[in-house]
Design an enzyme around this catalytic site. Structure first.
Site, PDB file in Angstrom:
ATOM      1  N   GLU A  63       0.818  -1.214   0.000  1.00  0.00           N
ATOM      2  CA  GLU A  63       0.000   0.000   0.000  1.00  0.00           C
ATOM      3  C   GLU A  63       0.854   1.269   0.000  1.00  0.00           C
ATOM      4  O   GLU A  63       0.459   2.290  -0.577  1.00  0.00           O
ATOM      5  CB  GLU A  63      -0.948  -0.009   1.202  1.00  0.00           C
ATOM      6  CG  GLU A  63      -2.126  -0.951   1.061  1.00  0.00           C
ATOM      7  CD  GLU A  63      -1.759  -2.421   1.179  1.00  0.00           C
ATOM      8  OE1 GLU A  63      -2.517  -3.275   0.672  1.00  0.00           O
ATOM      9  OE2 GLU A  63      -0.699  -2.717   1.802  1.00  0.00           O
ATOM     10  N   HIS A 132     -10.663  -5.529   8.072  1.00  0.00           N
ATOM     11  CA  HIS A 132     -11.518  -5.501   6.889  1.00  0.00           C
ATOM     12  C   HIS A 132     -12.818  -4.737   7.123  1.00  0.00           C
ATOM     13  O   HIS A 132     -13.680  -4.702   6.240  1.00  0.00           O
ATOM     14  CB  HIS A 132     -11.855  -6.929   6.444  1.00  0.00           C
ATOM     15  CG  HIS A 132     -10.685  -7.696   5.906  1.00  0.00           C
ATOM     16  ND1 HIS A 132      -9.604  -8.040   6.692  1.00  0.00           N
ATOM     17  CD2 HIS A 132     -10.428  -8.175   4.671  1.00  0.00           C
ATOM     18  CE1 HIS A 132      -8.735  -8.715   5.957  1.00  0.00           C
ATOM     19  NE2 HIS A 132      -9.204  -8.806   4.727  1.00  0.00           N
TER      20      HIS A 132
END
Length: 331
Positions: A63, A132
């Site tokens: 990321e 998540h």
């Protein structure tokens, strides 16, 4: 002439990406599995086949790299739309977003801008593993130079994403995972963007203002309907853009109703609701007839599936807060 199609939110996002890439050759899409697999939620399905590997790029599972490459692309004239698979994975890229993307315009005295969008699934409610189901929008709303946008329906997802891609500065575009496929709405692929930095009034009312955004609007609207049966006429405001905040719409609504409840699934302490409450206390205090109340997530890590629903604000808790406000009580 384009026709309305019944779409869920993830399909509306896909449609907006197709439209933006068709209309502007500088728009590129990058992220983990966005090309070959069409993204973890299939939001980028068909883009690679239509626009090719130079404009739709799979990246490593990194990321920091995704955010950093996007800053470089944006600084040199492209308009990258980066996908982070889940909001809990975005933290590795915050160095690039906070130290570079948000500051590029001020650092160069507007010689350079950073027209990039970071898309990521947002919020709990799908029984996913840790990291998540994050709802940490306040982290990004605190940073000068970043816009924070959270759509709450397919139609707004389409229009707001087009606006975010066209914006000359970086936008964090948070997509409520719980709404990805749970709601269908008629969407027209007309290429028309919705205004950024604006709230949307979803329901008019005279007695009470309910303020929310993202997936929590589902329960907020259900609570407003239930309150109507009990004689409380609630106005529902979709904040949509948390930063910059459309203060005028919020102040006008609370000035009319005199009562306010703010609903969000982010943790309570230092959450966006506190900022909105402070804003209303400063600018609409003469109209307030009771303290502003918040119905929020808890100050804890979002729990696993078995206890996840206990964390999220529900219709009952919103109605309870609304009745307390109307009676001038504290929860």
């Amino acid at each position: 002439m384009s026709e309305d199609k019944s779409l869920c939110m993830v399909e509306a996002i896909n449609l907006a990406l197709h439209r933006a890439m068709q209309d502007d050759p500088d728009v590129v899409v990058l992220g983990e599995d966005v090309a070959g697999n069409g993204g973890v939620f299939r939001a980028t399905v068909g883009l690679h086949e239509r626009f090719g590997f130079r404009r739709v790029m799979d990246t490593p599972l990194a990321e920091t790299l995704i955010a950093g490459i996007s800053v470089g692309m944006a600084a040199q004239g492209l308009k990258p739309v980066a996908e982070i698979q889940f909001m809990g994975f975005i933290y590795a890229g915050m160095e690039q977003l906070i130290s570079h993307a948000s500051r590029l315009r001020s650092r160069t005295r507007s010689r350079l801008s950073c027209p990039m969008v970071v898309r990521t699934p947002h919020g709990a409610g799908i029984h996913a593993p840790e990291h998540h189901g994050e709802s940490t929008e306040a982290l990004f709303a605190h940073i000068p130079g970043l816009r924070v946008v959270i759509p709450s329906s397919p139609r707004r997802a389409y229009g707001l994403l087009l606006a975010a891609i066209a914006d000359p500065d970086p936008v964090i575009f948070l997509e409520p995972t719980r709404l990805y496929r749970s709601v269908q709405q008629r969407v027209r692929d007309d290429g028309k963007a919705l205004p950024l930095d604006s709230c949307f009034t979803l329901r008019e009312g005279q007695d009470l203002t309910l303020i929310s955004w993202g997936a929590a609007l589902k329960e907020t609207l259900e609570a407003a309907a239930l309150l109507a049966e009990q004689g409380v006429d609630a106005e529902v405001i979709d904040v949509a853009c948390l930063k910059p905040l459309d203060s005028q719409t919020l102040i006008a609504s609370v000035s009319k109703t005199g009562h306010c409840v703010i609903v969000h699934e982010a943790a309570r302490s230092y959450g966006p609701g506190a900022e909105i409450a402070a804003l209303l206390q400063e600018h609409a205090w003469q109209a307030l007839r009771a303290p502003i109340l918040r119905v929020t997530g808890l100050d804890c890590v979002i729990p696993y599936a078995r206890q996840e629903l206990a964390y999220l604000p529900d219709v009952q808790s919103i109605c309870q807060a609304a009745r307390a406000v109307m009676n001038g009580e504290q929860l």
